[in-house]
Structure formats: C-alpha cells, structure tokens
Motif scaffolding. Structure first.
Motif, PDB file in Angstrom:
ATOM      1  N   GLU A   1      -6.118   2.877  11.641  1.00 34.29           N
ATOM      2  CA  GLU A   1      -7.326   2.363  10.999  1.00 34.29           C
ATOM      3  C   GLU A   1      -7.015   1.793   9.629  1.00 34.29           C
ATOM      4  OE1 GLU A   1      -9.864   5.765  11.065  1.00 34.29           O
ATOM      5  OE2 GLU A   1     -10.702   5.283  13.049  1.00 34.29           O
ATOM      6  N   MET A   2      -6.126   2.472   8.884  1.00 30.54           N
ATOM      7  CA  MET A   2      -5.760   1.979   7.550  1.00 30.54           C
ATOM      8  C   MET A   2      -5.035   0.642   7.637  1.00 30.54           C
ATOM      9  SD  MET A   2      -4.520   5.545   5.755  1.00 30.54           S
ATOM     10  CE  MET A   2      -3.892   4.725   4.284  1.00 30.54           C
ATOM     11  N   VAL A   3      -4.118   0.535   8.588  1.00 34.46           N
ATOM     12  CA  VAL A   3      -3.374  -0.716   8.743  1.00 34.46           C
ATOM     13  C   VAL A   3      -4.313  -1.841   9.177  1.00 34.46           C
ATOM     14  CG1 VAL A   3      -1.616  -1.896  10.109  1.00 34.46           C
ATOM     15  CG2 VAL A   3      -1.165   0.393   9.206  1.00 34.46           C
ATOM     16  N   ALA A   4      -5.204  -1.555  10.133  1.00 40.16           N
ATOM     17  CA  ALA A   4      -6.135  -2.578  10.602  1.00 40.16           C
ATOM     18  C   ALA A   4      -7.031  -3.068   9.478  1.00 40.16           C
ATOM     19  CB  ALA A   4      -6.987  -2.028  11.749  1.00 40.16           C
ATOM     20  N   ALA A   5      -7.510  -2.139   8.644  1.00 39.33           N
ATOM     21  CA  ALA A   5      -8.368  -2.522   7.517  1.00 39.33           C
ATOM     22  C   ALA A   5      -7.601  -3.360   6.506  1.00 39.33           C
ATOM     23  CB  ALA A   5      -8.942  -1.273   6.851  1.00 39.33           C
ATOM     24  N   ALA A   6      -6.339  -3.003   6.271  1.00 40.96           N
ATOM     25  CA  ALA A   6      -5.526  -3.756   5.311  1.00 40.96           C
ATOM     26  C   ALA A   6      -5.244  -5.157   5.829  1.00 40.96           C
ATOM     27  CB  ALA A   6      -4.216  -3.020   5.041  1.00 40.96           C
ATOM     28  N   VAL A   7      -4.975  -5.290   7.130  1.00 39.53           N
ATOM     29  CA  VAL A   7      -4.725  -6.607   7.715  1.00 39.53           C
ATOM     30  C   VAL A   7      -5.988  -7.461   7.650  1.00 39.53           C
ATOM     31  CG1 VAL A   7      -4.234  -7.831   9.866  1.00 39.53           C
ATOM     32  CG2 VAL A   7      -2.847  -5.851   9.207  1.00 39.53           C
ATOM     33  N   GLN A   8      -7.148  -6.848   7.935  1.00 41.19           N
ATOM     34  CA  GLN A   8      -8.409  -7.587   7.866  1.00 41.19           C
ATOM     35  C   GLN A   8      -8.673  -8.071   6.448  1.00 41.19           C
ATOM     36  OE1 GLN A   8     -11.821  -5.359   9.211  1.00 41.19           O
ATOM     37  NE2 GLN A   8     -13.028  -7.209   9.556  1.00 41.19           N
ATOM     38  N   ALA A   9      -8.403  -7.209   5.468  1.00 36.93           N
ATOM     39  CA  ALA A   9      -8.592  -7.611   4.074  1.00 36.93           C
ATOM     40  C   ALA A   9      -7.636  -8.742   3.703  1.00 36.93           C
ATOM     41  CB  ALA A   9      -8.370  -6.406   3.156  1.00 36.93           C
TER      42      ALA A   9
ATOM     43  N   GLU B   1      -4.763  12.695  15.157  1.00 34.07           N
ATOM     44  CA  GLU B   1      -5.657  12.251  14.076  1.00 34.07           C
ATOM     45  C   GLU B   1      -4.911  11.447  13.029  1.00 34.07           C
ATOM     46  OE1 GLU B   1      -7.838  15.484  12.450  1.00 34.07           O
ATOM     47  OE2 GLU B   1      -8.989  15.850  14.289  1.00 34.07           O
ATOM     48  N   ASP B   2      -3.665  11.850  12.734  1.00 37.77           N
ATOM     49  CA  ASP B   2      -2.877  11.097  11.750  1.00 37.77           C
ATOM     50  C   ASP B   2      -2.530   9.703  12.265  1.00 37.77           C
ATOM     51  OD1 ASP B   2      -2.887  13.072   9.810  1.00 37.77           O
ATOM     52  OD2 ASP B   2      -1.063  14.033  10.585  1.00 37.77           O
ATOM     53  N   LYS B   3      -2.234   9.606  13.565  1.00 35.03           N
ATOM     54  CA  LYS B   3      -1.948   8.296  14.155  1.00 35.03           C
ATOM     55  C   LYS B   3      -3.173   7.386  14.092  1.00 35.03           C
ATOM     56  CE  LYS B   3       1.591   9.787  17.462  1.00 35.03           C
ATOM     57  NZ  LYS B   3       1.924   9.968  18.900  1.00 35.03           N
ATOM     58  N   ILE B   4      -4.342   7.974  14.426  1.00 30.91           N
ATOM     59  CA  ILE B   4      -5.576   7.194  14.378  1.00 30.91           C
ATOM     60  C   ILE B   4      -5.858   6.744  12.953  1.00 30.91           C
ATOM     61  CG2 ILE B   4      -8.083   7.304  14.656  1.00 30.91           C
ATOM     62  CD1 ILE B   4      -6.593   7.054  17.281  1.00 30.91           C
ATOM     63  N   ARG B   5      -5.682   7.650  12.017  1.00 29.49           N
ATOM     64  CA  ARG B   5      -5.947   7.310  10.606  1.00 29.49           C
ATOM     65  C   ARG B   5      -5.020   6.201  10.139  1.00 29.49           C
ATOM     66  NH1 ARG B   5      -4.111  10.421   5.605  1.00 29.49           N
ATOM     67  NH2 ARG B   5      -5.238   9.422   3.890  1.00 29.49           N
ATOM     68  N   LEU B   6      -3.732   6.288  10.490  1.00 33.59           N
ATOM     69  CA  LEU B   6      -2.784   5.246  10.087  1.00 33.59           C
ATOM     70  C   LEU B   6      -3.172   3.909  10.710  1.00 33.59           C
ATOM     71  CD1 LEU B   6      -0.190   4.357   8.677  1.00 33.59           C
ATOM     72  CD2 LEU B   6       1.074   5.080  10.726  1.00 33.59           C
TER      73      LEU B   6
ATOM     74  N   SER C   1       0.827  -1.209   0.000  1.00 33.61           N
ATOM     75  CA  SER C   1       0.000   0.000   0.000  1.00 33.61           C
ATOM     76  C   SER C   1       0.859   1.257   0.000  1.00 33.61           C
ATOM     77  CB  SER C   1      -0.930   0.008   1.216  1.00 33.61           C
ATOM     78  OG  SER C   1      -1.619   1.247   1.305  1.00 33.61           O
ATOM     79  N   PRO C   2       0.964   1.931  -1.151  1.00 34.82           N
ATOM     80  CA  PRO C   2       1.702   3.212  -1.189  1.00 34.82           C
ATOM     81  C   PRO C   2       1.095   4.256  -0.258  1.00 34.82           C
ATOM     82  CG  PRO C   2       1.291   2.369  -3.408  1.00 34.82           C
ATOM     83  CD  PRO C   2       0.487   1.530  -2.486  1.00 34.82           C
ATOM     84  N   GLU C   3      -0.220   4.237  -0.093  1.00 38.09           N
ATOM     85  CA  GLU C   3      -0.895   5.212   0.763  1.00 38.09           C
ATOM     86  C   GLU C   3      -0.494   5.029   2.218  1.00 38.09           C
ATOM     87  OE1 GLU C   3      -5.406   6.939   1.621  1.00 38.09           O
ATOM     88  OE2 GLU C   3      -5.113   5.095   0.465  1.00 38.09           O
ATOM     89  N   ILE C   4      -0.463   3.769   2.668  1.00 36.66           N
ATOM     90  CA  ILE C   4      -0.054   3.507   4.046  1.00 36.66           C
ATOM     91  C   ILE C   4       1.413   3.887   4.240  1.00 36.66           C
ATOM     92  CG2 ILE C   4       0.383   1.685   5.736  1.00 36.66           C
ATOM     93  CD1 ILE C   4      -2.110   0.263   4.766  1.00 36.66           C
ATOM     94  N   ARG C   5       2.251   3.540   3.287  1.00 29.34           N
ATOM     95  CA  ARG C   5       3.673   3.883   3.396  1.00 29.34           C
ATOM     96  C   ARG C   5       3.869   5.391   3.461  1.00 29.34           C
ATOM     97  NH1 ARG C   5       4.299   0.279  -0.821  1.00 29.34           N
ATOM     98  NH2 ARG C   5       5.052   1.953  -2.204  1.00 29.34           N
ATOM     99  N   ALA C   6       3.139   6.113   2.623  1.00 25.01           N
ATOM    100  CA  ALA C   6       3.288   7.572   2.583  1.00 25.01           C
ATOM    101  C   ALA C   6       2.874   8.201   3.909  1.00 25.01           C
ATOM    102  CB  ALA C   6       2.464   8.144   1.437  1.00 25.01           C
ATOM    103  N   LEU C   7       1.744   7.738   4.468  1.00 28.84           N
ATOM    104  CA  LEU C   7       1.284   8.303   5.730  1.00 28.84           C
ATOM    105  C   LEU C   7       2.230   7.940   6.869  1.00 28.84           C
ATOM    106  CD1 LEU C   7      -0.764   9.882   7.353  1.00 28.84           C
ATOM    107  CD2 LEU C   7      -2.177   7.815   7.505  1.00 28.84           C
ATOM    108  N   ALA C   8       2.724   6.710   6.865  1.00 34.57           N
ATOM    109  CA  ALA C   8       3.672   6.300   7.895  1.00 34.57           C
ATOM    110  C   ALA C   8       4.947   7.121   7.829  1.00 34.57           C
ATOM    111  CB  ALA C   8       3.984   4.814   7.751  1.00 34.57           C
ATOM    112  N   GLU C   9       5.417   7.390   6.621  1.00 33.66           N
ATOM    113  CA  GLU C   9       6.624   8.190   6.453  1.00 33.66           C
ATOM    114  C   GLU C   9       6.387   9.636   6.885  1.00 33.66           C
ATOM    115  OE1 GLU C   9      10.548   9.237   5.474  1.00 33.66           O
ATOM    116  OE2 GLU C   9       9.561   7.334   5.930  1.00 33.66           O
ATOM    117  N   ALA C  10       5.225  10.188   6.535  1.00 37.26           N
ATOM    118  CA  ALA C  10       4.897  11.554   6.957  1.00 37.26           C
ATOM    119  C   ALA C  10       4.829  11.664   8.469  1.00 37.26           C
ATOM    120  CB  ALA C  10       3.564  11.980   6.326  1.00 37.26           C
ATOM    121  N   ASN C  11       4.227  10.667   9.102  1.00 32.66           N
ATOM    122  CA  ASN C  11       4.159  10.678  10.565  1.00 32.66           C
ATOM    123  C   ASN C  11       5.552  10.579  11.183  1.00 32.66           C
ATOM    124  OD1 ASN C  11       1.405  10.838  10.403  1.00 32.66           O
ATOM    125  ND2 ASN C  11       0.982   8.800  11.238  1.00 32.66           N
ATOM    126  N   ARG C  12       6.383   9.754  10.572  1.00 27.98           N
ATOM    127  CA  ARG C  12       7.743   9.604  11.089  1.00 27.98           C
ATOM    128  C   ARG C  12       8.497  10.923  11.034  1.00 27.98           C
ATOM    129  NH1 ARG C  12      12.771   9.086   9.549  1.00 27.98           N
ATOM    130  NH2 ARG C  12      12.221   9.323   7.332  1.00 27.98           N
TER     131      ARG C  12
END
Length: 257
Positions: free
Chosen positions: A156-164, A149-154, A130-141
C-alpha cells in the motif's frame, strides 16, 4: 451524396495533385469547394465509413499533401456534412473563426507527447526517496519476507508513493516542454499514460522542441516518453466550432493517438 471534409484552407491555397484519392474503397476523388476567402478540402463520403487503417491513412495523407503547400485546419476523421452546400454554408457562417485560426496556425505543427512510468525504475525511485518504505522493506527482507500485514502495508505504501509520483511527474513534464512550444493542449486521460499533452510548435523550432524532449528523457529516466508528430495541429483548431454543421463526426482522433 453526403460530403466528407478533410480540412479548411484559404481559397488561394495551391491545388491538390490531379486524381488524388481520399477515403473509401475505391478511394473517392478529392476536390476543393471555395467560398469567399476560404476553401474546404472534401470528397464524396462513402457509406458505412469506419476507422479502418486504410481510411485513417487516406485522411492523413490528404492532410499531409495539402499541408505541405500551406496552412490547413485539419478536421477529425469522420467529419461528414449532408452535402456540398452545407459545407460552403459553414465557410460563410464561420469565416471569421476559420480565418483567425489559419493565421494563428500558419507554419505550426503539433507534437503529441504521452508519458508513463518505467515500472522498475519508478519503484527504485520511490524507494530511494522514502526512508519509511526502505526501512519496512528491509525489515520484511530480514524476516524472510515479513508477515501478511507487513506485506500488505508495504504494498500500500509503495502504491501510494507511485501514485503521488504520477501526479507529480505529469505536470513536471509539461512544465519542462512548455517553453519550447507556442501553445499547449491537455488531452483526455487515457489508460496506461500519466500524461497526454499536445504542443503547438513552429516548424522552424521543431528541432529545439525535440531536443527538449530528449533532455526530459535524460533528466527523468524513470519515464517512458512517446512522441507522435509532426502532425497537423488537430488540437489547436479550437477555440470555436471546428467541424462542419451537420457533421456526423465519429470522434476518431487521427492526430494524437
């Protein structure tokens, strides 16, 4: 005295060793009830039977001994009929079903496969996909961890990706192993496992099936794959009723845990 049922076999099935013990303390002597072309492997049922390790192992040991001499339809732990007559009555009532199952399962064994994600490995996997997850993780870093809010969003995105990924990997595992088996039985969902599937395998092809499992482990290293077997074919006695009439079966699965 009620009757505990271990399994159903053909009446021509070789006799069990003299003095073989089953469930209970002291162990109840195992005996054979014959009716026509069928036989039931039974003992007296102890009062207050519970799924203690000693009795679970005794149940499995009787089936293993009987199964080494020929095909046996295994009953679940806790299968109890009111008396011997009730058991032989069921052998008459369900003769066609039991004879068909004995023929279909002759020379077959069961392997239960459970799988789950290796947490660190699957997180790496979803990040890589997921480029989107990587980009947000890098921005947070870069932002020293990111805002709330960015931590929560990241998260949620990771949890949804793992569930999928769980929804994808369970069927994928089954598809890879199906060609090495003769039949498949999907077990109930269990906490902590994304896949719980039993496979019916010809004894002569067991090495091929286990080789397929090892191939899955190599191709899907983000999965923890647990193999339980070889087992009596608990999951394949059906279709059709598989326990004696009047059974008070406790529903404890000695085969696919």
């Amino acid at each position: 005295m009620s009757t505990y049922v271990y399994g159903i076999a053909a009446s021509a099935h070789p006799a069990l060793p003299d003095g073989m013990g089953g469930v209970g303390d002291p162990a109840r002597p195992v005996r054979i009830l014959k009716e026509g072309a069928l036989a039931a492997i039974v003992s007296d049922a102890p009062e207050g039977l519970r799924p203690k390790r000693k009795d679970l192992l005794a149940h499995q040991n009787v089936l293993a001994e009987a199964g080494s001499a020929g095909c046996v339809l295994p009953m679940r732990f806790g299968s109890v009929a009111p008396d011997d007559a009730a058991v032989t009555g069921v052998l008459v009532e369900r003769a066609g079903h039991y004879q068909e199952r004995l023929t279909a399962l002759d020379g077959r064994i069961e392997y239960n496969i459970k799988a789950n994600h290796v947490e660190e490995a699957v997180l790496h996997h979803v990040m890589a996909e997921s480029p989107e997850i990587r980009a947000l993780a890098e921005a947070n870093r870069k932002a020293g961890g990111g805002g709330y809010e960015d931590k929560i969003r990241l998260g949620e995105m990771v949890a949804a990706a793992v569930q999928a990924k769980e929804a994808e990997d369970g069927p994928a595992l089954q598809r890879v192993l199906e060609p090495a088996a003769e039949a498949v039985s999907v077990g109930p969902e269990s906490s902590g496992w994304l896949s719980n599937v039993s496979f019916l395998v010809d004894r002569r092809s067991a090495e091929n099936f286990l080789a397929a499992v090892e191939q899955v482990r190599k191709e899907m290293p983000h999965l923890e794959v647990r193999v339980n077997g070889p087992l009596p074919p608990y999951s394949f006695v059906e279709p059709g009723p598989a326990e004696p009439a009047g059974s008070t079966a406790g529903g404890v699965d000695t085969g696919a845990g």
